[in-house]
Design an enzyme around this catalytic site. Structure first.
Site, mmCIF file in Angstrom:
data_model
loop_
_atom_site.group_PDB
_atom_site.id
_atom_site.type_symbol
_atom_site.label_atom_id
_atom_site.label_comp_id
_atom_site.label_asym_id
_atom_site.label_seq_id
_atom_site.Cartn_x
_atom_site.Cartn_y
_atom_site.Cartn_z
ATOM 1 N N SER A 281 0.870 -1.166 0.000
ATOM 2 C CA SER A 281 0.000 0.000 0.000
ATOM 3 C C SER A 281 0.914 1.226 0.000
ATOM 4 C CB SER A 281 -0.881 -0.020 1.251
ATOM 5 O OG SER A 281 -1.638 1.171 1.329
ATOM 6 N N LYS B 46 -1.076 -1.111 -4.438
ATOM 7 C CA LYS B 46 -2.243 -0.291 -4.086
ATOM 8 C C LYS B 46 -1.744 1.123 -3.853
ATOM 9 C CE LYS B 46 -4.655 0.080 0.363
ATOM 10 N NZ LYS B 46 -5.362 -0.709 1.403
ATOM 11 N N GLU C 13 -11.008 0.446 -3.432
ATOM 12 C CA GLU C 13 -11.305 0.129 -2.040
ATOM 13 C C GLU C 13 -11.992 1.311 -1.353
ATOM 14 O OE1 GLU C 13 -7.766 -1.168 -0.033
ATOM 15 O OE2 GLU C 13 -8.676 -1.107 1.954
ATOM 16 N N ASP D 10 -7.178 2.985 -3.142
ATOM 17 C CA ASP D 10 -7.910 2.976 -1.869
ATOM 18 C C ASP D 10 -8.215 4.415 -1.470
ATOM 19 O OD1 ASP D 10 -8.964 2.633 0.655
ATOM 20 O OD2 ASP D 10 -7.188 1.679 1.514
ATOM 21 N N LYS E 14 -9.605 -6.950 8.087
ATOM 22 C CA LYS E 14 -8.596 -6.516 9.052
ATOM 23 C C LYS E 14 -9.009 -7.078 10.403
ATOM 24 C CE LYS E 14 -7.273 -2.219 6.783
ATOM 25 N NZ LYS E 14 -7.535 -0.760 6.714
ATOM 26 N N ASP F 42 -13.676 -1.954 2.982
ATOM 27 C CA ASP F 42 -12.767 -2.035 4.131
ATOM 28 C C ASP F 42 -13.534 -1.506 5.361
ATOM 29 O OD1 ASP F 42 -10.847 -1.491 6.084
ATOM 30 O OD2 ASP F 42 -9.443 -0.452 4.797
ATOM 31 N N LYS G 242 -2.964 5.011 -2.557
ATOM 32 C CA LYS G 242 -4.009 5.781 -1.887
ATOM 33 C C LYS G 242 -4.466 6.886 -2.831
ATOM 34 C CE LYS G 242 -4.129 3.863 2.231
ATOM 35 N NZ LYS G 242 -5.361 3.249 2.749
#
Ligand code: OSB
Ligand code: MG
Length: 369
Positions: free
Chosen positions: A136, A162, A214, A189, A263, A239, A164
Site C-alpha cells: 500500500s 495499491k 477500495e 484505496d 482486518k 474495508d 491511496k
C-alpha cells in the site's frame, strides 16, 4: 484457562517514510501491545487503531482506556473454554473493535503457545505455506515520487500495488501510473473520500482496469456502495464498512462489493475475522488481508490470518523494513523475490519479541489483574 494478568504497553515507533491517506499523514506510530498471561505463558496482541480517530472512531489513547477500564476487567478471572470465549465477553461494548481485538488475538496466541502449535494452525488456517504480498503506497508529494516508489516495490517482487487516492489525487495520477506500468496488478484505496456525487469521476477510473477500488464512499454507508457498484465495472472492495460477518453478508447480498478486505482489528479479532472469511467464501467473494501499519506482532498475526483458504488475493502485508528501521520481532518479516511471505512453523505468532528493544520503546506500561 484463566488469565492471571494482562499487561498493556504503549510503544512509539517512527515510520521510515510518512504514510498519507485521504484522512491525513502519519510520521510516528503510537502502538498499544497487549500481553495476556496464563500459567506463566504469555500471548501477545497488537491494537491496530491509529493515533487519531480518523480511520474509524478508535485511537491509541481511547484504546488504552477501553482495555484498562472495560475489556481486561470483563475477561480477567473468567473461565475461558478457549480463545473463542473472549469476543463474546466484551461484546457489550459498542464499537472499539480494535481495542477489543487487541486482547482477543493475544489469547489466541497464548493458546497456540500453550499447545506448542503455530498460530495459523490454531485458527484453522494452513491453506498455503507462502502468502502473496502486496504493498500500500501512500499519497506522495508528486507523481514522479509515486512512480519511483512503485518501481522500487515492483522490482522487489510485490505482486500488486495499491495506491491511496483522494479527490485531486486520482484520475490523473492513475493515468500516469498506467502509462508507466501497463501490466501490474493495480488498485486504489480512497478511505471514504468520495460521495455518490463523485460517481462520474469514479466511473472514469474504469478505463484503467484496476483490480478493485477500495472503500470509495462513507465509512458507515453500505447502501451508497450498492448504487456505485451498479454504475462501475471496476469491482468495489469494502474495508471500513465491514465490521462484522453480518455486515459482510449484507454487503455481498446487496451487491455493495465484490471483494472484501479483512482486518483483524476492525472486526474485533480472529473469531469474527474467520466468520467474515466464511461468509465471503460461501458467496464466492474473495478476500485479502488489510494492514494498519502494524509493528511485528500485528504483522505476524496478519500472516497467520492470510493462511485461511479464501485469502486468495495479495494483501497489504509486506516486509517490516518498508515501515521500520528496526522491527520489534526477530527475525523481521521479509518478502521473497517471488513476492511472497513464507509462513513458519514456530509456536504462536511465530517470531521472537526483542524484549530489550521493546522496553526501550515503551512510554507507559500497566499491569491489570
Ligand atoms: O485503509 O487500508 C487502509 C493504513 C492505515 C489506515 C488505513 C489503511 C492503511 C493502509 C496501509 O492502506 C496498509 C499497510 O501497509 O499496513
Ligand atoms: Mg483501506
Amino acid at each position: 484457562m484463566k488469565l492471571d494478568r494482562v499487561v498493556l504497553r504503549e510503544i512509539r515507533l517512527p515510520l521510515v517514510h510518512f504514510f498519507e491517506t485521504s484522512f491525513g499523514r502519519t510520521y510516528e506510530r503510537r502502538i498499544v501491545l497487549v500481553e495476556a498471561v496464563s500459567d506463566g505463558v504469555s500471548g501477545w496482541g497488537e491494537v491496530t487503531c491509529g493515533e487519531n480517530p480518523f480511520y474509524n472512531e478508535e485511537w491509541t489513547d481511547a484504546a488504552w482506556l477501553l482495555l484498562k477500564d472495560y475489556i481486561a476487567p470483563m475477561v480477567l478471572g473468567q473461565d475461558l473454554a478457549g480463545p473463542e470465549s473472549v469476543a463474546p465477553l466484551t461484546a457489550k461494548i459498542r464499537g472499539h473493535n480494535m481495542a477489543r481485538g487487541g486482547l482477543e488475538v493475544a489469547v489466541w496466541d497464548l493458546e497456540a503457545r500453550k499447545a506448542g502449535a503455530p498460530l495459523w494452525k490454531q485458527i484453522g488456517g494452513g491453506a498455503r505455506k507462502e502468502i502473496p504480498a502486496g504493498v500500500s503506497i501512500g499519497i506522495q508529494n508528486s507523481i514522479p515520487e509515486l512512480l519511483k516508489k512503485i518501481e522500487t516495490e515492483v522490482s522487489a517482487g510485490y505482486q500488486r500495488i495499491k495506491i491511496k487516492i483522494k479527490p485531486g489525487w486520482d484520475v490523473d495520477v492513475i493515468r500516469e501510473v498506467r502509462r508507466e506500468f501497463p501490466s501490474i496488478k493495480l488498485m486504489g484505496d480512497a478511505n471514504s473520500a468520495y460521495t455518490l456525487a463523485d460517481a462520474g469521476r469514479l466511473k472514469a477510473l474504469d478505463e484503467f482496469y484496476l483490480m478493485m477500488i477500495e472503500q470509495p464512499l462513507a465509512h458507515d454507508e453500505i447502501i451508497d456502495h450498492v448504487q456505485l457498484q451498479a454504475k462501475m465495472e471496476t469491482p468495489i472492495c469494502l474495508d471500513e464498512c465491514i465490521r462484522s460477518a453480518h455486515h459482510a453478508g449484507q454487503a455481498i447480498r446487496m451487491g455493495a462489493c465484490r471483494i472484501i478486505n479483512i482486518k483483524l482489528g476492525r472486526v474485533g479479532g480472529f473469531l469474527e475475522a474467520k466468520r467474515v472469511h466464511d461468509v465471503a467464501q460461501a458467496a464466492n467473494v474473495p478476500v485479502w488481508c488489510g494492514g494498519m501499519l502494524e509493528a511485528g506482532v500485528g504483522r505476524a498475526h496478519n500472516i497467520a490470518l492470510s493462511t485461511l483458504p479464501n485469502f486468495v488475493l495479495p494483501g497489504d502485508v509486506s516486509a517490516s523494513r518498508r515501515y521500520w528501521k528496526r522491527d520489534i520481532i526477530c527475525p523481521e518479516v521479509e518478502v521473497s523475490a517471488r513476492g511472497t511471505i513464507v509462513v513458519g512453523d514456530a509456536p504462536g505468532f511465530g517470531f521472537a519479541l526483542d524484549m530489550d528493544y521493546l522496553r526501550s520503546l515503551t512510554v507507559r506500561e500497566e499491569t491489570l489483574r
